[in-house]
Scaffold this active site. Structure first.
Site, short mmCIF file in Angstrom:
data_model
loop_
_atom_site.label_atom_id
_atom_site.label_comp_id
_atom_site.label_asym_id
_atom_site.label_seq_id
_atom_site.Cartn_x
_atom_site.Cartn_y
_atom_site.Cartn_z
N HIS A 124 0.87 -1.17 0.00
CA HIS A 124 0.00 0.00 0.00
C HIS A 124 0.91 1.23 0.00
O HIS A 124 2.02 1.18 0.55
CB HIS A 124 -0.82 -0.05 1.29
CG HIS A 124 -1.90 0.99 1.40
ND1 HIS A 124 -1.65 2.29 1.76
CD2 HIS A 124 -3.24 0.91 1.20
CE1 HIS A 124 -2.80 2.96 1.79
NE2 HIS A 124 -3.77 2.16 1.45
N ASP A 157 3.06 -4.82 7.88
CA ASP A 157 1.83 -4.04 7.73
C ASP A 157 0.67 -5.04 7.79
O ASP A 157 0.40 -5.75 6.83
CB ASP A 157 1.85 -3.29 6.40
CG ASP A 157 0.54 -2.55 6.14
OD1 ASP A 157 -0.38 -2.64 6.99
OD2 ASP A 157 0.43 -1.91 5.07
N GLN A 167 -4.61 -5.40 6.74
CA GLN A 167 -5.65 -6.26 6.16
C GLN A 167 -5.62 -7.65 6.81
O GLN A 167 -6.32 -8.56 6.33
CB GLN A 167 -5.45 -6.40 4.65
CG GLN A 167 -5.56 -5.10 3.89
CD GLN A 167 -6.99 -4.56 3.81
OE1 GLN A 167 -7.96 -5.26 4.14
NE2 GLN A 167 -7.13 -3.32 3.38
N LYS A 211 -10.68 -0.62 9.97
CA LYS A 211 -10.95 -1.78 9.11
C LYS A 211 -11.37 -2.99 9.93
O LYS A 211 -11.67 -4.05 9.38
CB LYS A 211 -9.70 -2.13 8.29
CG LYS A 211 -9.28 -1.04 7.31
CD LYS A 211 -8.12 -1.52 6.48
CE LYS A 211 -7.35 -0.39 5.81
NZ LYS A 211 -8.04 0.22 4.69
N CYS A 236 -4.58 2.55 -3.84
CA CYS A 236 -3.34 2.99 -3.17
C CYS A 236 -2.23 1.96 -3.33
O CYS A 236 -1.40 1.78 -2.43
CB CYS A 236 -3.57 3.26 -1.69
SG CYS A 236 -4.74 4.56 -1.37
C1 LIG Z 1 -2.44 -2.87 3.47
C2 LIG Z 1 -2.76 -1.50 3.97
N1 LIG Z 1 -1.82 -0.78 4.58
C3 LIG Z 1 -2.07 0.44 5.07
C4 LIG Z 1 -3.31 1.02 4.95
C5 LIG Z 1 -3.50 2.40 5.47
O1 LIG Z 1 -4.46 2.47 6.46
P1 LIG Z 1 -4.89 3.91 6.98
O2 LIG Z 1 -5.40 4.63 5.78
O3 LIG Z 1 -5.95 3.64 7.98
O4 LIG Z 1 -3.68 4.54 7.54
C6 LIG Z 1 -4.32 0.30 4.31
C7 LIG Z 1 -5.68 0.87 4.13
O5 LIG Z 1 -6.05 1.61 3.31
C8 LIG Z 1 -4.04 -0.98 3.81
O6 LIG Z 1 -4.97 -1.69 3.18
#
Ligand SMILES: Cc1ncc(COP(=O)(O)O)c(C=O)c1O
Lengths: 154, 418
Positions: free
Chosen positions: B133, B210, B213, B236, B376
């Site tokens: 991401h 990370d 998910q 999430k 993203c």
């Molecule tokens: C794999 C992953 N990492 C990071 C994020 C970032 O999360 P946030 O936007 O809540 O910081 C997301 C969500 O959009 C994600 O799916």
């Protein structure tokens, strides 16, 4: 159904059979992207004095952004710059109307096929798609006239 | 109705989520398939949030009055819940942030300002992957630009997995940190943690995972993962927005420098210098997202009451069903693994040349909420030569009937643009 107000036949026709697609010679080239959805366009403008000789383009995007570029090509090529700017401004006004503009005869006369995008203005997420090529054209024209440094994407 | 082995009692669960009863666009029942973007919130979480503001609201760690004490106990209680949820050896290893993005930026900045042996500088390397991401790309790009460290990437295979065939060339003695996604938010792939961690440990690199998910969908055990840092985001996983977590190993949190300075994170302050509170407070400058942390605590309770293993089993059964049904749709190409093995309940696809934006619009008209775009994770789209995808993502309340609705909706899309 509401969908039909967005996807007018005119729009779907332009999407399936785009006018003037492909890159040809130009006086300036710009590349614009829509960062939220990844739509992209590369667009070139060729001028002959005050007349727009050609607007050529290549890109990827949804039906709305592709049809809009096709309509732009059809409307602007051959026009004088002042007239083209008036069309661009009218189109911008229509797209920013949040679905509230009642296109009148005068507007329709200026915009021709582009009036079909009136329904898109109700969908905030799609307005940017419709405007992508028009913003690119404005930017490229300014560059061709030497008004800006160029190379910028938005 | 389709019955699959392993499904949860969604009829009962859905009663906890008032929003799922919403009707949109003149009479269409909402089919919410955008859970990878954010999940819906159960009444149990909404009630706790409301209750906190109606009964206990105060600032934390700084008052002697009854509300301040209640608020502090609730906030710190949420930390205990999260620590238990991820099997953290100590509650002091759980840092509250505003989201996963902040958690990842926090790690990158701790390392950027660290002394030896953690220091990231021009003689060192950072390793990430092509399926990250943007939140796990950009903080490392910034760190690399600021320190001169080299940024290296694991590539992807054609079927949406990490290509680890050159792991020894990619993770080397120079590698200071390896950061990767446990479950991809675009491909759905579940990555092989052990192989990466083993190699990183061999060369003495720190491992950041990370788990944005993963935390909502499966049992997350930070000790079993053997990582050094794990990041995830509350919204999430049935929690509110504005709250995220960074878990870090205690010795590291003791050694590494703070990033943001302010109230809450200090021990003493003079005009010359300050000393810092021990972790986790050292990394929580300013008034924290109190209600949001309390809401996340309630979300963790809710998920635990259903059972993370049960949720994982439900989603696995649903994913198996969804992959099968989607592959029946003409011209549909799944971007990512085409089986339910080692994959989460997030399925991205393309549908002939119909642009995802148009797919999403026509689905929306039928009440079906999916996400369209590059999610993203633009490098993934570039890798597979596509401008964007349509993504359907499921959760504990998703049903086979919703998969069927999606498949029917896609037929409609094909007819509309056919
Ligand atoms: C794999 C992953 N990492 C990071 C994020 C970032 O999360 P946030 O936007 O809540 O910081 C997301 C969500 O959009 C994600 O799916």
């Amino acid at each position: 159904m509401k969908l039909d107000s967005m996807y007018q036949d005119v729009i779907l026709d332009h999407y399936k059979n785009p006018h003037g697609r492909g890159l040809r010679n130009g006086d300036a080239e710009v590349h614009h992207v829509n960062p939220t959805c990844g739509d992209e366009i590369t667009l070139r403008v060729r001028l002959d004095g005050d007349t727009i000789k050609d607007v050529s383009y290549e890109g990827q995007g949804c039906s709305i952004s592709q049809a809009s570029a096709s309509v732009l090509n059809e409307l602007l090529v051959g026009k004088e710059l002042t007239e083209a700017r008036r069309i661009q401004e009218t189109f911008l006004e229509l797209m920013q109307s949040k679905g509230k503009a009642e296109p009148d005869d005068a507007m329709e006369e200026v915009l021709e096929d582009a009036i079909a995008f009136a329904g898109v203005s109700k969908y905030p997420a799609r307005v940017k798609c419709a405007l992508l090529s028009w913003m690119a054209w404005k930017d490229a024209t300014a560059q061709a006239l030497g008004e800006t440094a160029g190379g910028k994407t938005a | 109705m389709t019955q699959l082995p392993g499904l949860l009692d969604t009829e009962a669960i859905r009663k906890d989520f008032p929003i799922l009863d919403r009707v949109v666009h003149d009479g269409q029942r909402l089919v919410y398939l955008d859970n990878a973007a954010t999940s819906q919130k159960p009444r149990q979480v909404l009630d706790v949030l409301n209750d906190y503001y109606e009964r206990s609201n105060a600032n934390v760690h700084r008052g002697v009055h009854v509300l301040a004490e209640e608020a502090t106990a609730l906030y710190e209680g949420a930390r205990d819940k999260v620590a238990a949820f991820i099997n953290a050896p100590s509650r002091d290893e759980v840092i509250f942030t505003k989201n996963a993005s902040e958690s990842l930026n926090l790690v990158a900045n701790m390392l950027g300002w660290a002394d030896e042996p953690y220091r990231v500088d021009q003689d060192t390397e950072i390793v990430i992957t092509e399926m990250e991401h943007h939140s796990n790309i950009v903080p490392w790009q910034l760190l690399s630009q600021r320190t001169g460290a080299k940024l290296k990437w694991f590539g992807l295979t054609d079927d949406g997995r990490l290509d680890l065939s050159e792991i020894e060339q990619i993770i080397t003695e120079k590698t200071k940190v390896v950061s990767f996604v446990l479950v991809s938010n675009i491909l759905g792939t579940v990555n092989p943690v052990e192989a990466i961690v083993r190699r990183a440990q061999d060369v003495g690199a720190l491992v950041v995972i990370d788990a944005s998910q993963a935390a909502p969908h499966m049992l997350l055990d930070v000790q079993a993962l053997q990582a050094d840092f794990v990041a995830f985001t509350g919204h999430k996983m049935c929690g509110p927005t504005g709250i995220g977590v960074l878990w870090g190993r205690q010795e590291l949190l003791e050694d590494l420098p703070p990033f943001l300075g302010g109230g809450e994170m200090i021990e003493t302050v003079s005009m010359h210098s300050s000393t810092y509170a021990p972790a986790p407070h050292k990394f929580e400058a300013g008034t924290p997202p109190i209600a949001q942390a309390v809401g996340l605590g309630a979300a963790v309770d809710y998920l635990t009451s259903i059972g993370m293993d049960n949720i994982a089993r439900h989603e696995h059964a649903l994913t198996h069903y969804a992959v099968g049904r989607l592959l029946e749709v003409p011209d549909l190409r799944i971007i990512g693994p085409t089986t339910a093995e080692e994959r989460g309940a997030t399925i991205s696809f393309t549908l002939g040349d119909i642009h995802p934006h148009d797919v999403g619009q026509v689905l929306d008209e039928q009440g079906i909420a999916v996400r369209v775009g590059h999610h993203c994770a633009r490098p993934v789209c570039l890798r597979y030569g596509i401008p964007a995808t349509t993504r359907a993502s499921f959760y504990l309340y998703s049903t086979p009937a919703e998969v069927d609705a999606l498949v029917e909706g896609l037929e409609h899309v094909r007819n509309f643009f056919g």
